[in-house]
Write a protein that holds these residues in place. Structure first.
Motif, PDB file in Angstrom:
ATOM      1  N   ASP A 117       0.714  -1.328  -0.129  1.00 40.32           N
ATOM      2  CA  ASP A 117      -0.096   0.098  -0.371  1.00 40.32           C
ATOM      3  C   ASP A 117       0.925   1.260  -0.292  1.00 40.32           C
ATOM      4  OD1 ASP A 117      -2.443  -1.529   0.035  1.00 40.32           O
ATOM      5  OD2 ASP A 117      -3.025  -1.066   2.116  1.00 40.32           O
ATOM      6  N   ALA A 118       0.592   2.199  -0.575  1.00 36.87           N
ATOM      7  CA  ALA A 118       1.016   3.399  -0.960  1.00 36.87           C
ATOM      8  C   ALA A 118       1.658   4.571   0.442  1.00 36.87           C
ATOM      9  CB  ALA A 118       0.063   4.275  -1.398  1.00 36.87           C
ATOM     10  N   GLY A 119       0.676   4.526   1.073  1.00 40.47           N
ATOM     11  CA  GLY A 119       1.866   4.515   3.133  1.00 40.47           C
ATOM     12  C   GLY A 119       2.859   3.774   3.425  1.00 40.47           C
ATOM     13  N   PHE A 120       2.589   2.748   3.216  1.00 41.67           N
ATOM     14  CA  PHE A 120       3.499   1.359   3.842  1.00 41.67           C
ATOM     15  C   PHE A 120       5.087   2.291   2.659  1.00 41.67           C
ATOM     16  CE2 PHE A 120       5.786  -2.035   4.014  1.00 41.67           C
ATOM     17  CZ  PHE A 120       5.468  -2.816   5.823  1.00 41.67           C
ATOM     18  N   THR A 121       4.332   2.487   1.858  1.00 41.26           N
ATOM     19  CA  THR A 121       6.000   1.996   0.683  1.00 41.26           C
ATOM     20  C   THR A 121       6.375   3.358   0.772  1.00 41.26           C
ATOM     21  OG1 THR A 121       4.757   2.223  -1.145  1.00 41.26           O
ATOM     22  CG2 THR A 121       5.346   0.272  -0.244  1.00 41.26           C
ATOM     23  N   GLN A 122       5.602   4.685   1.254  1.00 38.87           N
ATOM     24  CA  GLN A 122       5.816   6.046   0.796  1.00 38.87           C
ATOM     25  C   GLN A 122       6.974   6.782   2.092  1.00 38.87           C
ATOM     26  OE1 GLN A 122       2.753   7.847  -0.535  1.00 38.87           O
ATOM     27  NE2 GLN A 122       2.820   7.075  -2.293  1.00 38.87           N
ATOM     28  N   MET A 123       7.146   6.076   3.555  1.00 33.79           N
ATOM     29  CA  MET A 123       7.274   6.510   4.628  1.00 33.79           C
ATOM     30  C   MET A 123       8.348   6.783   4.346  1.00 33.79           C
ATOM     31  SD  MET A 123       5.055   7.612   6.693  1.00 33.79           S
ATOM     32  CE  MET A 123       3.412   8.164   5.550  1.00 33.79           C
ATOM     33  N   GLN A 124       9.296   5.414   3.324  1.00 32.94           N
ATOM     34  CA  GLN A 124      10.951   5.897   4.138  1.00 32.94           C
ATOM     35  C   GLN A 124      11.551   7.364   2.663  1.00 32.94           C
ATOM     36  OE1 GLN A 124      12.359   2.796   0.771  1.00 32.94           O
ATOM     37  NE2 GLN A 124      10.643   2.735  -0.160  1.00 32.94           N
ATOM     38  N   TYR A 125      10.565   8.188   2.320  1.00 32.50           N
ATOM     39  CA  TYR A 125      10.691   9.107   1.439  1.00 32.50           C
ATOM     40  C   TYR A 125      11.233  10.145   2.659  1.00 32.50           C
ATOM     41  CZ  TYR A 125       9.394   6.559  -2.842  1.00 32.50           C
ATOM     42  OH  TYR A 125       9.439   5.277  -3.149  1.00 32.50           O
ATOM     43  N   LEU A 126      10.224   9.985   3.286  1.00 29.79           N
ATOM     44  CA  LEU A 126      10.595  10.883   4.971  1.00 29.79           C
ATOM     45  C   LEU A 126      12.054  10.739   5.544  1.00 29.79           C
ATOM     46  CD1 LEU A 126       9.748  13.186   6.524  1.00 29.79           C
ATOM     47  CD2 LEU A 126       8.114  12.125   7.513  1.00 29.79           C
ATOM     48  N   LYS A 127      12.262  10.050   5.755  1.00 31.92           N
ATOM     49  CA  LYS A 127      13.665   9.787   6.199  1.00 31.92           C
ATOM     50  C   LYS A 127      14.874  10.305   5.364  1.00 31.92           C
ATOM     51  CE  LYS A 127      15.129   5.608   6.623  1.00 31.92           C
ATOM     52  NZ  LYS A 127      15.527   4.024   6.840  1.00 31.92           N
ATOM     53  N   ASN A 128      14.375   9.153   4.171  1.00 30.55           N
ATOM     54  CA  ASN A 128      15.679  10.245   3.412  1.00 30.55           C
ATOM     55  C   ASN A 128      16.156  12.036   3.348  1.00 30.55           C
ATOM     56  OD1 ASN A 128      16.089   7.231   2.348  1.00 30.55           O
ATOM     57  ND2 ASN A 128      14.712   7.198   0.405  1.00 30.55           N
ATOM     58  N   LEU A 129      14.719  12.177   2.751  1.00 27.47           N
ATOM     59  CA  LEU A 129      14.681  13.854   3.114  1.00 27.47           C
ATOM     60  C   LEU A 129      15.373  14.305   4.319  1.00 27.47           C
ATOM     61  CD1 LEU A 129      14.194  16.094   1.811  1.00 27.47           C
ATOM     62  CD2 LEU A 129      12.087  15.833   2.863  1.00 27.47           C
ATOM     63  N   MET A 130      15.036  13.815   5.513  1.00 28.44           N
ATOM     64  CA  MET A 130      15.786  14.256   6.786  1.00 28.44           C
ATOM     65  C   MET A 130      17.265  13.955   6.679  1.00 28.44           C
ATOM     66  SD  MET A 130      12.276  16.020   7.324  1.00 28.44           S
ATOM     67  CE  MET A 130      13.321  16.733   8.161  1.00 28.44           C
TER      68      MET A 130
ATOM     69  N   PRO B  41       6.563  13.716  -2.447  1.00 28.56           N
ATOM     70  CA  PRO B  41       6.739  12.856  -1.154  1.00 28.56           C
ATOM     71  C   PRO B  41       5.885  11.359  -1.361  1.00 28.56           C
ATOM     72  CG  PRO B  41       4.939  14.129  -0.520  1.00 28.56           C
ATOM     73  CD  PRO B  41       5.670  15.178  -1.888  1.00 28.56           C
ATOM     74  N   ARG B  42       5.376  11.017  -2.708  1.00 27.83           N
ATOM     75  CA  ARG B  42       4.928  10.015  -2.514  1.00 27.83           C
ATOM     76  C   ARG B  42       5.987   9.975  -3.520  1.00 27.83           C
ATOM     77  NH1 ARG B  42       2.402  13.898  -3.744  1.00 27.83           N
ATOM     78  NH2 ARG B  42       2.306  14.510  -5.528  1.00 27.83           N
ATOM     79  N   THR B  43       7.346  10.014  -4.235  1.00 31.27           N
ATOM     80  CA  THR B  43       8.373   9.231  -5.307  1.00 31.27           C
ATOM     81  C   THR B  43       9.732   9.598  -4.672  1.00 31.27           C
ATOM     82  OG1 THR B  43       8.609  11.231  -6.619  1.00 31.27           O
ATOM     83  CG2 THR B  43       6.673   9.281  -6.937  1.00 31.27           C
ATOM     84  N   GLY B  44       9.882  10.338  -3.384  1.00 37.63           N
ATOM     85  CA  GLY B  44      11.600  11.145  -3.362  1.00 37.63           C
ATOM     86  C   GLY B  44      12.430  11.072  -4.240  1.00 37.63           C
ATOM     87  N   GLY B  45      11.287  11.949  -5.191  1.00 38.17           N
ATOM     88  CA  GLY B  45      12.064  12.001  -6.316  1.00 38.17           C
ATOM     89  C   GLY B  45      11.900  13.798  -5.995  1.00 38.17           C
ATOM     90  N   TYR B  46      13.398  14.889  -6.367  1.00 39.70           N
ATOM     91  CA  TYR B  46      13.212  16.067  -6.502  1.00 39.70           C
ATOM     92  C   TYR B  46      13.450  16.180  -7.576  1.00 39.70           C
ATOM     93  CZ  TYR B  46      15.714  15.300  -1.731  1.00 39.70           C
ATOM     94  OH  TYR B  46      16.560  14.886  -0.930  1.00 39.70           O
ATOM     95  N   LYS B  47      12.710  17.673  -8.135  1.00 32.83           N
ATOM     96  CA  LYS B  47      12.385  18.156  -9.199  1.00 32.83           C
ATOM     97  C   LYS B  47      13.019  19.767  -9.111  1.00 32.83           C
ATOM     98  CE  LYS B  47       9.419  20.006 -13.241  1.00 32.83           C
ATOM     99  NZ  LYS B  47       8.217  19.568 -14.086  1.00 32.83           N
ATOM    100  N   TYR B  48      14.280  20.402  -9.730  1.00 37.50           N
ATOM    101  CA  TYR B  48      14.779  21.750  -9.493  1.00 37.50           C
ATOM    102  C   TYR B  48      14.378  22.778 -10.255  1.00 37.50           C
ATOM    103  CZ  TYR B  48      18.686  24.973 -10.018  1.00 37.50           C
ATOM    104  OH  TYR B  48      19.286  26.148  -9.727  1.00 37.50           O
ATOM    105  N   ILE B  49      13.952  23.716  -9.577  1.00 40.09           N
ATOM    106  CA  ILE B  49      12.998  24.652  -9.664  1.00 40.09           C
ATOM    107  C   ILE B  49      13.518  25.865 -10.301  1.00 40.09           C
ATOM    108  CG2 ILE B  49      11.545  26.437  -9.097  1.00 40.09           C
ATOM    109  CD1 ILE B  49      10.157  24.877  -6.524  1.00 40.09           C
TER     110      ILE B  49
END
Length: 467
Positions: free
Chosen positions: A347-360, A424-432
């Motif tokens: 499920d999406a929530g289970f797989t996406q939490m890691q992106y928060l940890k990676n960001l911090m 936060p859904r993919t862990g991807g960055y988009k440069y502005i």
């Protein structure tokens, strides 16, 4: 041919050994401890520890060894480094092998029987398997409702605490949880006895208190010597479901504002780290008890996570309705669970939490503070609320609804700032692009599939290379 096969086997063995050697276990950095600024957790060698928890309450009771292996491997694969479990949820509790947690009250002198794979053998297996996967077990010693019902008194708490501490004091991956969905002013003497009994034997592991919904351990135990860090349960109610008896009841329609608990705890003395140990679970009815209510979705659990962490929490714990109770067809479901737990591990929530940890963990960790002054204009209420956090040379703003926002880039160092959107859904960055360092930047997250989604705005001193 035989020599060729032997050569292949040797190469495979060397490769496997090399891969395993590269896998660093968290405790190889030393035991967990509170950081010197009393806001975060770290290892003894100073390496930061961002707590990414998974809620596996009934793991000891409802899974066999193969299921333990599978579940914990999936947790590790998705970045979770803590799994919170109910050690016992009855007196006695029984596991999937039909073995009881105790046979004669709280007398554990004959609990290990030769030739029997007992309740505590299975708990040992869970702890060891978690260790192999680099995961800490957040061990809720006993569920609070049992204590409230008189199933464990002070003397029994002392015996139980000593038993637990002696059994697990040498395991590197234990975090003690006193309480268990219970207010700290109910049976306080029992909780104190349990905590002090464990601490008298085990001085190696951190300890917290898991409180009732819409309350925080800081409400009762902030000054307790045994409490290393605070935990709050923001709970499962939506705005306006005013049935709790905690913090949310004091301020109208704030049930979902989990950031308030972090703000409050970080203003108290003595200062201790804080975490949301039980927010709304994915796929659970809003308010818990009426299965006809709408269910919390992945975007809801993301919001709880980013709101809490950006407000100052040192990590976050996720939960899923089916997974936390290890529901499967044939069992009586709680809270309207409908799907087998193993089907929910994607499920999406289970797989996406890691992106928060990676960001911090991308940025200097211990200097980070919550700072709402970054946001100019309307901070917003309820879902419109923007949450900001920063270090000396980076800032992050979580935007749940995709609304326009004004960001004060002067709050961090640098004549120029490089800016990104973080998904936060993919862990991807988009440069502005690059912006003037003293500018008030007006910006709106892009649309996704024609609908505004949550994003994190990231700005970094252009002279830094964190990304």
């Amino acid at each position: 041919m035989k020599k060729f096969l032997i050569l292949l086997l040797i190469i495979y063995s060397v490769f496997t050994f090399s891969q395993n050697k590269k896998q660093e276990m968290p405790w190889s950095n030393g035991a967990l401890q509170v950081s010197s600024n009393n806001k975060y957790l770290q290892h003894k060698n100073g390496k930061p520890f961002f707590w990414l928890g998974e809620t596996g309450w009934l793991l000891p009771e409802r899974t066999d060894r193969d299921e333990v292996d599978f579940y914990l491997s999936q947790c590790a694969k998705n970045g979770f480094n803590v799994v919170q479990v109910q050690t016992i949820n009855a007196v006695p509790a029984f596991n999937k092998y039909g073995q009881p947690s105790m046979t004669d009250g709280f007398d554990f002198s004959n609990i290990n029987q030769k030739g029997v794979y007992g309740y505590w053998d299975h708990m040992d297996y869970i702890v060891k398997t978690a260790e192999k996967n680099g995961i800490y077990i957040g061990m809720v010693c006993i569920w609070g409702g049992l204590v409230k019902a008189g199933k464990m008194d002070v003397d029994q708490a002392k015996k139980y605490g000593q038993f637990l501490a002696e059994r697990y004091k040498d395991s590197p991956n234990i975090i003690w949880f006193i309480g268990g969905d219970m207010r700290g002013d109910i049976k306080t003497e029992v909780w104190q006895a349990l905590a002090n009994s464990i601490k008298s034997v085990d001085k190696n592991h951190l300890m917290t208190y898991h409180p009732f919904g819409a309350t925080s351990s800081a409400d009762w135990f902030n000054s307790a010597g045994w409490l290393d860090f605070n935990m709050f349960q923001s709970g499962h109610r939506r705005y306006g479901q005013r049935k709790g008896d905690g913090e949310a009841k004091k301020i109208a329609d704030t049930e979902e504002d989990n950031w308030r608990y972090a703000e409050k705890a970080l203003s108290m003395k003595p200062l201790k780290p804080i975490i949301d140990g039980e927010p709304s679970y994915e796929d659970i009815p809003q308010g818990l008890h009426d299965a006809s209510e709408p269910r919390w979705k992945d975007h809801d659990v993301r919001r709880y996570a980013y709101w809490s962490v950006f407000a100052g929490s040192f990590g976050h714990t996720y939960g899923h309705n089916s997974i936390m109770q290890f529901y499967r067809p044939g069992l009586s479901p709680a809270y309207g669970a409908q799907r087998a737990w193993f089907d929910c591990l994607n499920d999406a929530g289970f797989t996406q939490m890691q992106y928060l940890k990676n960001l911090m963990l991308k940025f200097p960790y211990f200097e980070r503070i919550p700072d709402q002054s970054i946001i100019k204009g309307e901070v917003g209420e309820r879902y419109e609320r923007l949450i900001a956090t920063r270090g000396e040379d980076y800032l992050l703003v979580y935007n749940y609804t995709g609304r326009n926002m004004q960001i004060d880039l002067s709050k961090i160092s640098g004549k120029k700032k490089k800016c990104w959107w973080y998904n936060p859904r993919t862990g991807g960055y988009k440069y502005i692009g690059e912006s003037d360092g003293n500018k008030i930047l007006q910006i709106t997250p892009e649309k996704e599939n024609g609908e505004a989604k949550d994003f994190v705005f990231v700005a970094v001193d252009a002279s830094k290379n964190y990304l």
